[in-house]
Scaffold this active site. Structure first.
Site, PDB file in Angstrom:
ATOM      1  N   GLU A  32       0.673  -1.178   0.053  1.00 25.30           N
ATOM      2  CA  GLU A  32      -0.075   0.013   0.076  1.00 25.30           C
ATOM      3  C   GLU A  32       0.828   1.039  -0.194  1.00 25.30           C
ATOM      4  O   GLU A  32       1.880   1.248   0.718  1.00 25.30           O
ATOM      5  CB  GLU A  32      -0.668  -0.062   1.138  1.00 25.30           C
TER       6      GLU A  32
ATOM      7  N   LEU B 170      -0.693   4.548   0.111  1.00 23.10           N
ATOM      8  CA  LEU B 170      -1.183   5.639   0.506  1.00 23.10           C
ATOM      9  C   LEU B 170      -0.420   6.405   1.918  1.00 23.10           C
ATOM     10  O   LEU B 170       0.378   5.871   2.430  1.00 23.10           O
ATOM     11  CB  LEU B 170      -2.475   5.299   1.206  1.00 23.10           C
TER      12      LEU B 170
ATOM     13  N   LYS C  15       7.996  -1.871  -2.560  1.00 25.53           N
ATOM     14  CA  LYS C  15       7.249  -1.112  -1.341  1.00 25.53           C
ATOM     15  C   LYS C  15       8.593  -0.729  -0.650  1.00 25.53           C
ATOM     16  O   LYS C  15       8.593   0.824  -0.304  1.00 25.53           O
ATOM     17  CB  LYS C  15       6.707  -2.098  -0.371  1.00 25.53           C
TER      18      LYS C  15
ATOM     19  N   LEU D 120      11.500  17.353  -1.733  1.00 24.92           N
ATOM     20  CA  LEU D 120      12.793  18.055  -1.750  1.00 24.92           C
ATOM     21  C   LEU D 120      12.671  19.333  -0.728  1.00 24.92           C
ATOM     22  O   LEU D 120      12.947  20.384  -0.843  1.00 24.92           O
ATOM     23  CB  LEU D 120      13.232  18.573  -2.966  1.00 24.92           C
TER      24      LEU D 120
ATOM     25  N   GLY E 197      14.214  20.190   6.027  1.00 26.45           N
ATOM     26  CA  GLY E 197      13.490  20.433   7.415  1.00 26.45           C
ATOM     27  C   GLY E 197      14.169  19.811   8.612  1.00 26.45           C
ATOM     28  O   GLY E 197      15.474  19.354   8.576  1.00 26.45           O
TER      29      GLY E 197
ATOM     30  N   GLY F 260       9.759  11.322   9.748  1.00 23.60           N
ATOM     31  CA  GLY F 260       9.428  10.557  10.846  1.00 23.60           C
ATOM     32  C   GLY F 260       8.262   9.675  10.495  1.00 23.60           C
ATOM     33  O   GLY F 260       8.172   9.268   9.196  1.00 23.60           O
TER      34      GLY F 260
ATOM     35  N   CYS G 107       6.463   4.834   8.696  1.00 21.83           N
ATOM     36  CA  CYS G 107       6.731   4.073   7.531  1.00 21.83           C
ATOM     37  C   CYS G 107       8.342   4.246   7.315  1.00 21.83           C
ATOM     38  O   CYS G 107       9.049   3.405   7.399  1.00 21.83           O
ATOM     39  CB  CYS G 107       6.022   4.536   6.705  1.00 21.83           C
TER      40      CYS G 107
ATOM     41  N   LYS H 114       3.715  14.935  10.795  1.00 20.21           N
ATOM     42  CA  LYS H 114       3.416  15.445   9.592  1.00 20.21           C
ATOM     43  C   LYS H 114       1.900  16.171   9.544  1.00 20.21           C
ATOM     44  O   LYS H 114       1.385  15.713  10.375  1.00 20.21           O
ATOM     45  CB  LYS H 114       3.710  14.608   8.189  1.00 20.21           C
TER      46      LYS H 114
HETATM   47  P1  NAD Z   1      -1.495   0.481  12.736  1.00 24.15           P
HETATM   48  O1  NAD Z   1      -0.875   0.063  13.958  1.00 24.15           O
HETATM   49  O2  NAD Z   1      -2.345   1.665  12.771  1.00 24.15           O
HETATM   50  O3  NAD Z   1      -2.750  -0.897  12.635  1.00 24.15           O
HETATM   51  C1  NAD Z   1      -2.497  -2.100  12.732  1.00 24.15           C
HETATM   52  C2  NAD Z   1      -3.822  -2.537  13.523  1.00 24.15           C
HETATM   53  O4  NAD Z   1      -3.504  -4.036  13.493  1.00 24.15           O
HETATM   54  C3  NAD Z   1      -3.973  -2.172  14.926  1.00 24.15           C
HETATM   55  O5  NAD Z   1      -5.349  -1.683  14.987  1.00 24.15           O
HETATM   56  C4  NAD Z   1      -3.885  -3.768  15.688  1.00 24.15           C
HETATM   57  O6  NAD Z   1      -4.639  -3.657  16.606  1.00 24.15           O
HETATM   58  C5  NAD Z   1      -4.473  -4.536  14.539  1.00 24.15           C
HETATM   59  N1  NAD Z   1      -3.677  -6.135  14.817  1.00 24.15           N
HETATM   60  C6  NAD Z   1      -2.687  -6.373  15.170  1.00 24.15           C
HETATM   61  N2  NAD Z   1      -2.563  -7.673  15.281  1.00 24.15           N
HETATM   62  C7  NAD Z   1      -3.963  -8.096  14.930  1.00 24.15           C
HETATM   63  C8  NAD Z   1      -4.393  -9.294  14.878  1.00 24.15           C
HETATM   64  N3  NAD Z   1      -3.963 -10.793  15.253  1.00 24.15           N
HETATM   65  N4  NAD Z   1      -5.722  -9.562  14.575  1.00 24.15           N
HETATM   66  C9  NAD Z   1      -6.445  -8.324  14.207  1.00 24.15           C
HETATM   67  N5  NAD Z   1      -5.851  -7.271  14.235  1.00 24.15           N
HETATM   68  C10 NAD Z   1      -4.565  -7.048  14.717  1.00 24.15           C
HETATM   69  O7  NAD Z   1      -0.559   0.168  11.696  1.00 24.15           O
HETATM   70  P2  NAD Z   1      -1.073   0.995  10.124  1.00 24.15           P
HETATM   71  O8  NAD Z   1      -0.087   2.086  10.215  1.00 24.15           O
HETATM   72  O9  NAD Z   1      -2.126   0.672   9.569  1.00 24.15           O
HETATM   73  O10 NAD Z   1       0.032  -0.147   9.321  1.00 24.15           O
HETATM   74  C11 NAD Z   1      -0.298  -1.285   9.003  1.00 24.15           C
HETATM   75  C12 NAD Z   1       0.863  -1.967   7.891  1.00 24.15           C
HETATM   76  O11 NAD Z   1       0.570  -0.938   6.864  1.00 24.15           O
HETATM   77  C13 NAD Z   1       2.333  -1.792   8.309  1.00 24.15           C
HETATM   78  O12 NAD Z   1       2.971  -2.764   7.876  1.00 24.15           O
HETATM   79  C14 NAD Z   1       2.936  -0.688   7.770  1.00 24.15           C
HETATM   80  O13 NAD Z   1       4.137  -0.473   7.516  1.00 24.15           O
HETATM   81  C15 NAD Z   1       2.025  -0.457   6.302  1.00 24.15           C
HETATM   82  N6  NAD Z   1       1.656   0.681   5.773  1.00 24.15           N
HETATM   83  C16 NAD Z   1       1.465   1.803   6.521  1.00 24.15           C
HETATM   84  C17 NAD Z   1       1.189   3.130   5.818  1.00 24.15           C
HETATM   85  C18 NAD Z   1       0.706   4.356   6.805  1.00 24.15           C
HETATM   86  O14 NAD Z   1       0.789   5.481   6.288  1.00 24.15           O
HETATM   87  N7  NAD Z   1       0.468   4.039   8.080  1.00 24.15           N
HETATM   88  C19 NAD Z   1       1.303   3.334   4.553  1.00 24.15           C
HETATM   89  C20 NAD Z   1       1.370   2.263   3.751  1.00 24.15           C
HETATM   90  C21 NAD Z   1       1.630   0.763   4.360  1.00 24.15           C
END
Ligand code: NAD
Length: 430
Positions: free
Chosen positions: A151, A153, A204, A250, A253, A257, A260, A320
């Protein structure tokens, strides 16, 4: 399509909601009962523009539901997305225990052919491990396929990004699974890039690492600008208008953070190390990023000399703008650094205050920038919220004890600020 989204965090909740809005039937699963209870009551656990009405709309249309019962949700679905966290371990490696746990439960549950999708960001070879795990625990030998669908986003514009992606990456080795994934994403009318699973996983990590590199690169240039008397904003425009380079990412700052870039860069270094490759470039990117926070602290100390017992106003806490996410936010290191020297911190963030309260102690949280500025020795900008750009600077100047603004995000024009009577310190500019 009947979809189960495991993990209702920033990615899972947005992805699940958007897939429902595209016409699919989505059940979101999370282990945190309070989160699910709140979602069932219409309370959204995160701040993400546009998400709340979309959740409401799709819940009412009965295309979107929330549960803690993973097994029941998996049983009702054709496709299971794994969108749980992959946080960094102490070593910098990705902690894949949440992914493994879900894979195991899915394996024990499936009764019919199911596509299991890695939505979480994972190191290369995780797909293979997920496959092995499912084979091991899927005692009835039910057919399945594993797909990598990273993903891209961004928090703060997650719904918009999901609905209008530059590309959808599908990593799979089965035609059947590829067709199912294409059908899921068809309503987006997006460019679909189909690869093998490993390439999708690396796409990714490589994308985030490249973006982190761009940020550290411009910060390194900012440091050279500062020492030589050049202006990083002009340099960034001059560089960025070259189409081979591009202006995005670019912005000099206090560095990147969030949940990701820091974690994915260090996970990429670690997985490369496992394969016997020393990814020195990424190590330098990380170092520049960490140093940028230290250099900023030195800037504050240079202006105020002794910070002990001085009231310092902080604008912006989130990593951010347009998010309440505080994970790996530069504000944490900078506020901790100032507190260590005895400074008294008052702070304001439009959305991240509640999250910040759990992380930053002994901070006086204020209701707006003006309350922060009142009697502060200096105002420090750490997140470039639009609201700060629009604040009444004359009022701020009157409220401050000294008219000093130290801007970690280059939000204002230095000449304008001097004309307004401020001592204005920013990044990579005179
Ligand atoms: P997050 O911590 O906000 O959400 C993860 C969720 O998974 C939590 O609500 C947690 O309770 C739940 N969870 C954990 N174990 C579980 C289980 N066994 N059963 C059901 N739910 C469970 O994390 P996030 O920011 O959404 O990131 C998730 C993944 O997506 C990561 O690998 C991250 O690197 C990736 N990612 C994040 C972003 C971002 O902007 N946050 C963008 C792209 C990719």
């Amino acid at each position: 399509m009947k979809i189960c989204m495991v993990g209702a965090g920033y990615v899972g909740l947005v992805t699940g909601t958007c897939l429902a809005d595209m016409g699919h039937n989505v059940i979101c699963v999370d282990i945190i009962k309070e989160k699910i209870d709140n979602l069932n009551k219409g309370i959204i656990p995160i701040y993400e523009p546009g998400l709340e009405p979309l959740v409401k709309k799709n819940k009412e249309a009965k295309r979107l539901s929330f549960t803690t019962d993973l097994k029941a949700a998996v049983n009702k679905s054709d496709v299971v997305f794994i969108a749980v966290g992959t946080p960094p371990k102490e070593s910098g490696e990705a902690d894949l225990s949440y992914v493994e746990n879900v894979a195991r439960q899915v394996a024990e549950t499936i009764e019919k052919y199911t596509v299991i999708v890695e939505k979480s960001t994972v190191p290369v070879e995780t797909g293979e491990k997920v496959k092995q795990t499912i084979k091991l625990y899927n005692k009835k030998n039910i057919p399945f396929d594993v797909v990598s669908n990273p993903e891209f986003l961004r928090e703060g514009s997650a719904v918009e990004d999901f609905m209008n992606p530059d590309r959808v990456v599908i990593g799979a080795d089965s035609k059947k699974a590829i067709n199912i994934m294409k059908e899921i994403y068809e309503p987006l009318n997006a460019l679909m890039i189909v690869t093998d699973i490993k390439s999708a996983e690396i796409i990714k990590h490589a994308s985030n690492s490249f973006l982190a590199t761009k940020i550290s690169f411009i910060n390194a240039i900012a440091n050279v600008c500062e020492k030589s008397g050049a202006d990083i904003e002009k340099v960034a425009i001059g560089m960025g208008t070259d189409r081979r380079i591009g202006r995005n990412f670019l912005n000099a700052g206090i560095g990147y953070g969030g949940s990701c870039f820091p974690k994915d860069a260090s996970a990429f270094i670690k997985i490369s190390e496992k394969f016997g490759y020393d990814f020195e470039l990424m190590k330098a990117v990380e170092k520049i990023n960490k140093d940028q926070r230290k250099l900023f602290l030195k800037k504050i100390e240079k202006v105020l000399w002794i910070v002990k017992d001085k009231k310092i106003g902080i604008l912006g806490l989130a990593f951010k703008p347009n998010t309440d996410d505080m994970r790996e936010a530069p504000s944490i290191d900078i506020i901790n650094g100032l507190q260590k020297e005895g400074a008294k911190i008052r702070a304001y963030d439009p959305e991240a205050t509640e999250t910040a309260k759990k992380i930053l102690k002994d901070v006086e949280y204020c209701k707006d920038p003006y309350e922060v500025a009142k009697d502060a020795e200096a105002l420090v900008i750490l997140t470039e919220w639009k609201q700060f750009k629009e604040m009444d600077l004359d009022k701020i100047k009157k409220l401050l004890k000294n008219p000093i603004i130290i801007d970690g995000r280059n939000m204002f024009d230095p000449d304008d600020m001097v004309k307004k009577g401020f001592k204005y310190i920013s990044i990579g500019r005179k």
